[in-house]
Design a protein around this motif. Structure first.
Motif, PDB file in Angstrom:
ATOM      1  N   ASN A   1      72.803  18.091  33.371  1.00  0.00           N
ATOM      2  CA  ASN A   1      73.565  19.144  34.185  1.00  0.00           C
ATOM      3  C   ASN A   1      74.094  19.764  32.854  1.00  0.00           C
ATOM      4  OD1 ASN A   1      72.226  18.518  36.521  1.00  0.00           O
ATOM      5  ND2 ASN A   1      73.894  17.143  37.153  1.00  0.00           N
ATOM      6  N   TYR A   2      74.493  20.974  33.135  1.00  0.00           N
ATOM      7  CA  TYR A   2      75.398  21.836  32.138  1.00  0.00           C
ATOM      8  C   TYR A   2      75.501  23.199  32.654  1.00  0.00           C
ATOM      9  CZ  TYR A   2      70.568  23.685  30.955  1.00  0.00           C
ATOM     10  OH  TYR A   2      69.537  24.521  30.602  1.00  0.00           O
ATOM     11  N   LEU A   3      76.395  24.032  31.951  1.00  0.00           N
ATOM     12  CA  LEU A   3      77.807  24.804  32.253  1.00  0.00           C
ATOM     13  C   LEU A   3      77.035  25.737  30.849  1.00  0.00           C
ATOM     14  CD1 LEU A   3      80.830  23.455  33.519  1.00  0.00           C
ATOM     15  CD2 LEU A   3      78.324  25.346  35.048  1.00  0.00           C
ATOM     16  N   ILE A   4      76.996  27.257  31.201  1.00  0.00           N
ATOM     17  CA  ILE A   4      76.672  27.692  30.094  1.00  0.00           C
ATOM     18  C   ILE A   4      77.919  29.059  30.620  1.00  0.00           C
ATOM     19  CG2 ILE A   4      75.486  29.253  28.884  1.00  0.00           C
ATOM     20  CD1 ILE A   4      72.602  27.691  29.807  1.00  0.00           C
ATOM     21  N   ALA A   5      78.708  29.458  29.717  1.00  0.00           N
ATOM     22  CA  ALA A   5      79.353  30.565  29.753  1.00  0.00           C
ATOM     23  C   ALA A   5      78.745  32.072  28.721  1.00  0.00           C
ATOM     24  CB  ALA A   5      80.936  30.227  29.672  1.00  0.00           C
ATOM     25  N   LYS A   6      78.377  33.316  29.306  1.00  0.00           N
ATOM     26  CA  LYS A   6      78.540  34.300  28.216  1.00  0.00           C
ATOM     27  C   LYS A   6      79.182  35.510  28.984  1.00  0.00           C
ATOM     28  CE  LYS A   6      74.300  36.682  28.328  1.00  0.00           C
ATOM     29  NZ  LYS A   6      72.807  37.293  28.915  1.00  0.00           N
TER      30      LYS A   6
END
Length: 120
Positions: A39-44
Protein backbone atom coordinates in the motif's frame (compact mmCIF):
# COMPACT_ATOMS: atom_id res chain seq x y z
CA UNK A 1 7.02 15.15 -13.63
CA UNK A 2 9.25 15.32 -10.58
CA UNK A 3 9.19 12.86 -7.66
CA UNK A 4 10.20 14.63 -4.46
CA UNK A 5 11.97 12.84 -1.61
CA UNK A 6 10.43 14.34 1.55
CA UNK A 7 7.06 15.70 2.65
CA UNK A 8 8.59 19.06 3.57
CA UNK A 9 10.17 19.39 0.14
CA UNK A 10 6.82 18.55 -1.47
CA UNK A 11 5.13 21.22 0.67
CA UNK A 12 7.61 23.99 -0.18
CA UNK A 13 7.55 23.21 -3.92
CA UNK A 14 3.74 22.90 -3.96
CA UNK A 15 3.38 26.14 -2.02
CA UNK A 16 5.53 28.06 -4.50
CA UNK A 17 3.58 26.50 -7.40
CA UNK A 18 0.26 27.45 -5.78
CA UNK A 19 1.48 31.00 -5.11
CA UNK A 20 2.52 31.36 -8.77
CA UNK A 21 -0.70 29.84 -10.18
CA UNK A 22 -3.39 30.04 -7.45
CA UNK A 23 -6.43 29.51 -9.69
CA UNK A 24 -5.24 26.58 -11.80
CA UNK A 25 -3.10 24.47 -9.44
CA UNK A 26 -4.73 21.22 -8.37
CA UNK A 27 -3.70 18.92 -5.53
CA UNK A 28 -4.69 15.26 -5.35
CA UNK A 29 -3.92 12.48 -2.89
CA UNK A 30 -4.37 8.86 -3.98
CA UNK A 31 -4.18 5.58 -2.10
CA UNK A 32 -3.01 2.59 -4.13
CA UNK A 33 -2.41 -1.13 -3.68
CA UNK A 34 -0.26 -3.07 -6.14
CA UNK A 35 -0.08 -6.78 -7.00
CA UNK A 36 2.26 -7.61 -4.10
CA UNK A 37 -0.25 -6.16 -1.59
CA UNK A 38 1.93 -3.13 -0.94
CA UNK A 39 0.00 0.00 0.00
CA UNK A 40 1.21 3.50 -0.73
CA UNK A 41 0.07 7.12 -1.01
CA UNK A 42 0.73 9.43 -3.93
CA UNK A 43 0.37 13.20 -3.55
CA UNK A 44 0.35 15.19 -6.76
CA UNK A 45 0.36 18.95 -7.39
CA UNK A 46 -0.41 19.79 -11.02
CA UNK A 47 -0.71 23.04 -12.92
CA UNK A 48 -2.30 22.48 -16.32
CA UNK A 49 -1.34 25.68 -18.17
CA UNK A 50 2.41 25.33 -17.66
CA UNK A 51 2.42 21.52 -17.36
CA UNK A 52 4.28 21.47 -14.04
CA UNK A 53 3.68 18.26 -12.09
CA UNK A 54 5.10 17.52 -8.64
CA UNK A 55 4.69 14.09 -7.04
CA UNK A 56 5.46 12.54 -3.69
CA UNK A 57 5.10 8.83 -2.96
CA UNK A 58 5.27 7.12 0.43
CA UNK A 59 4.37 3.81 2.00
CA UNK A 60 4.17 5.23 5.53
CA UNK A 61 0.63 5.51 6.82
CA UNK A 62 1.65 8.16 9.38
CA UNK A 63 2.34 10.64 6.58
CA UNK A 64 -1.31 10.69 5.53
CA UNK A 65 -2.03 13.19 8.30
CA UNK A 66 0.86 15.38 7.17
CA UNK A 67 -0.38 15.31 3.57
CA UNK A 68 -3.87 16.34 4.69
CA UNK A 69 -2.37 19.25 6.67
CA UNK A 70 -0.44 20.27 3.56
CA UNK A 71 -3.66 20.21 1.51
CA UNK A 72 -5.32 22.41 4.14
CA UNK A 73 -2.43 24.91 4.12
CA UNK A 74 -2.36 25.04 0.32
CA UNK A 75 -6.07 25.89 0.29
CA UNK A 76 -5.21 29.06 2.26
CA UNK A 77 -2.45 29.91 -0.22
CA UNK A 78 -4.71 29.43 -3.26
CA UNK A 79 -7.34 31.80 -1.84
CA UNK A 80 -4.72 34.45 -1.08
CA UNK A 81 -4.98 34.17 2.70
CA UNK A 82 -2.11 33.73 5.11
CA UNK A 83 -1.52 30.31 6.59
CA UNK A 84 -2.70 30.48 10.22
CA UNK A 85 -0.17 29.52 12.90
CA UNK A 86 -0.51 26.03 14.26
CA UNK A 87 -2.36 25.99 17.58
CA UNK A 88 -0.25 25.25 20.61
CA UNK A 89 -1.39 22.27 22.56
CA UNK A 90 -2.14 23.29 26.10
CA UNK A 91 -1.28 20.85 28.81
CA UNK A 92 -3.81 21.04 31.59
CA UNK A 93 -2.35 19.86 34.85
CA UNK A 94 -4.92 18.24 37.06
CA UNK A 95 -4.23 17.93 40.77
CA UNK A 96 -3.19 14.46 41.73
CA UNK A 97 -5.06 13.10 44.70
CA UNK A 98 -3.94 10.05 46.53
CA UNK A 99 -6.60 7.47 46.85
CA UNK A 100 -6.35 5.01 49.66
CA UNK A 101 -7.02 1.50 48.63
CA UNK A 102 -9.78 0.03 50.70
CA UNK A 103 -8.47 -2.99 52.50
CA UNK A 104 -10.85 -5.89 52.48
CA UNK A 105 -12.57 -5.93 55.82
CA UNK A 106 -12.46 -9.09 57.86
CA UNK A 107 -15.82 -10.78 58.39
CA UNK A 108 -17.31 -10.34 61.86
CA UNK A 109 -16.12 -12.95 64.33
CA UNK A 110 -19.57 -14.08 65.42
CA UNK A 111 -20.84 -14.84 61.94
CA UNK A 112 -19.70 -18.48 61.79
CA UNK A 113 -21.99 -21.13 63.20
CA UNK A 114 -20.50 -23.76 65.39
CA UNK A 115 -20.86 -27.31 64.26
CA UNK A 116 -22.72 -29.49 66.68
CA UNK A 117 -22.20 -33.14 67.05
CA UNK A 118 -24.82 -35.57 65.71
CA UNK A 119 -27.49 -36.83 68.05
CA UNK A 120 -27.62 -40.55 68.57
Amino acid sequence: MVYLQTVNEFFTQSKSLTEAYPKTTKLSIKYRTNEQSQNYLIAKAFESASGICLKYRTDKAAELGRLLLIANKLSYVSTGNEIPPEPEQEVVASPVTEQKKAEPSAPPKGSKKKKRGKKK
